[in-house]
Design an enzyme around this catalytic site. Structure first.
Site, PDB file in Angstrom:
ATOM      1  N   PRO A 112       1.230  -5.642 -18.271  1.00  0.00           N
ATOM      2  CA  PRO A 112       1.977  -5.635 -17.083  1.00  0.00           C
ATOM      3  C   PRO A 112       3.317  -6.183 -17.095  1.00  0.00           C
ATOM      4  O   PRO A 112       4.410  -5.745 -16.319  1.00  0.00           O
ATOM      5  CB  PRO A 112       1.451  -6.653 -16.164  1.00  0.00           C
ATOM      6  CG  PRO A 112       0.214  -7.033 -16.876  1.00  0.00           C
ATOM      7  CD  PRO A 112       0.319  -6.579 -18.185  1.00  0.00           C
TER       8      PRO A 112
ATOM      9  N   ARG B 203      -1.547  16.642 -20.847  1.00  0.00           N
ATOM     10  CA  ARG B 203      -1.332  17.498 -20.032  1.00  0.00           C
ATOM     11  C   ARG B 203       0.092  18.299 -20.281  1.00  0.00           C
ATOM     12  O   ARG B 203       0.359  19.397 -19.628  1.00  0.00           O
ATOM     13  CB  ARG B 203      -1.774  17.446 -18.703  1.00  0.00           C
ATOM     14  CG  ARG B 203      -0.880  16.425 -17.932  1.00  0.00           C
ATOM     15  CD  ARG B 203      -1.068  16.010 -16.511  1.00  0.00           C
ATOM     16  NE  ARG B 203      -1.105  17.156 -15.567  1.00  0.00           N
ATOM     17  CZ  ARG B 203       0.180  17.530 -15.168  1.00  0.00           C
ATOM     18  NH1 ARG B 203       1.120  16.970 -15.623  1.00  0.00           N
ATOM     19  NH2 ARG B 203       0.255  18.427 -14.371  1.00  0.00           N
TER      20      ARG B 203
HETATM   21  N1  4GX Z   1      -0.177  -1.810 -16.895  1.00  0.00           N
HETATM   22  N2  4GX Z   1      -3.521  -5.196 -17.803  1.00  0.00           N
HETATM   23  C1  4GX Z   1      -3.754  -5.581 -20.230  1.00  0.00           C
HETATM   24  C2  4GX Z   1      -4.600  -7.736 -20.833  1.00  0.00           C
HETATM   25  C3  4GX Z   1      -3.077  -8.057 -21.430  1.00  0.00           C
HETATM   26  C4  4GX Z   1      -2.550  -9.454 -21.126  1.00  0.00           C
HETATM   27  C5  4GX Z   1      -1.297  -9.855 -21.220  1.00  0.00           C
HETATM   28  C6  4GX Z   1      -1.569  -8.064 -22.951  1.00  0.00           C
HETATM   29  C7  4GX Z   1      -0.617  -9.097 -22.616  1.00  0.00           C
HETATM   30  C8  4GX Z   1      -1.671  -3.625 -17.187  1.00  0.00           C
HETATM   31  C9  4GX Z   1      -0.712  -2.952 -16.186  1.00  0.00           C
HETATM   32  C10 4GX Z   1      -2.545  -4.618 -16.801  1.00  0.00           C
HETATM   33  C11 4GX Z   1      -4.215  -6.466 -17.458  1.00  0.00           C
HETATM   34  C12 4GX Z   1      -3.578  -4.707 -19.137  1.00  0.00           C
HETATM   35  C13 4GX Z   1      -4.048  -7.212 -18.473  1.00  0.00           C
HETATM   36  N3  4GX Z   1      -2.701  -7.618 -22.439  1.00  0.00           N
HETATM   37  N4  4GX Z   1      -1.349  -2.926 -18.299  1.00  0.00           N
HETATM   38  N5  4GX Z   1      -4.347  -6.707 -19.673  1.00  0.00           N
HETATM   39  N6  4GX Z   1      -0.599  -2.922 -14.995  1.00  0.00           N
HETATM   40  O1  4GX Z   1      -2.659  -4.947 -15.698  1.00  0.00           O
HETATM   41  O2  4GX Z   1      -0.694  -2.047 -18.065  1.00  0.00           O
END
Ligand code: 4GX
Length: 230
Positions: free
Chosen positions: A87, A152
């Site tokens: 995020p 795509r």
């Molecule tokens: N867009 N998530 C990753 C685990 C995490 C936490 C902290 C790295 C650092 C998300 C999003 C997302 C939730 C994927 C937490 N990884 N990823 N995950 N929105 O919410 O990409």
């Protein structure tokens, strides 16, 4: 193009890619999707990949050793990029997708639980990408969003009938309304202009509808479009 996806849940990635346009692209050798499971690299006797955080607090943290050994086992192409889904990353959009489509290999690092031991980021130094301002339970869905959107754009993935230059973001506007048979349904009619075969008139109608919708639903995109016309 090759995607190497580091994930504790490889079936989530592979199952999605086993359908429709993704499956066809893999069968046609335009795409190669490979998964690598950090659990297979855990040196712990119980194959542990996470542990409680130093300093205390809720949740678990993904351990550095299995992730780094897993990452280092991946054969890197000359023209490759490593992406971590998070995020806190750069927001994904059509122009970032276009840039990514130029790589030979994309390595995607998916996390779960509370996140990664910070040293995983320090060692791998990935580009961080977010698919939006909301929190998911894992990085697999964002990884699939990148795989799907990038795939795509590749030559030969979409047929002539599904061309990528005619989609929403090719001109930065929201799509015009589309219709197919029948001409009337519950008293709702297909606009007359689409039936007469006058392609100049049809294009004018479609652009007008795209602009009307974009102005109403996505004023941010509408203003970008206006500025690009100058
Ligand atoms: N867009 N998530 C990753 C685990 C995490 C936490 C902290 C790295 C650092 C998300 C999003 C997302 C939730 C994927 C937490 N990884 N990823 N995950 N929105 O919410 O990409």
């Amino acid at each position: 193009m090759k995607f190497d996806v580091m994930t504790l849940f490889p079936e989530m990635i592979l199952e999605y890619c086993n359908f429709s346009i993704m499956k066809r692209a893999i069968d046609n050798k335009i795409l190669d999707i490979n998964t690598i499971n950090p659990r297979d690299y855990s040196l712990d006797k119980h194959k542990k990949v996470d542990d409680t955080p130093y300093g205390g607090g809720a949740g678990m943290v993904l351990m550095v050793q299995p992730y780094i050994d897993c990452y280092e086992s991946i054969k890197k192409a000359e023209n490759s990029i490593t992406i971590m889904l998070s995020p806190q990353g750069e927001p994904l959009n059509d122009s970032l997708v276009n840039n990514l489509s130029n790589y030979e290999q994309i390595i995607l690092v998916c996390g779960h639980y509370e996140g990664f031991d910070e040293r995983i980021r320090e060692i791998i130094r990935p580009k961080e990408i977010s698919i939006g301002d909301f929190v998911l339970t894992g990085g697999e869905l964002p990884a699939l969003c990148i795989i799907d959107a990038v795939s795509r754009k590749l030559e030969g993935t979409l047929g002539k009938l599904e061309s990528a230059d005619e989609d929403s973001f090719a001109n930065g506007l929201i799509e015009y309304p589309q219709y197919t048979r029948p001409r009337e349904y519950r008293g709702l009619y297909v606009p007359e202009v689409l039936l007469n075969g006058n392609h100049k008139e049809i294009n004018k109608f479609r652009l007008k509808e795209s602009l009307k919708r974009t102005k109403q639903k996505r004023p941010d995109l509408y203003n970008l479009w206006l500025n690009r016309q100058k």
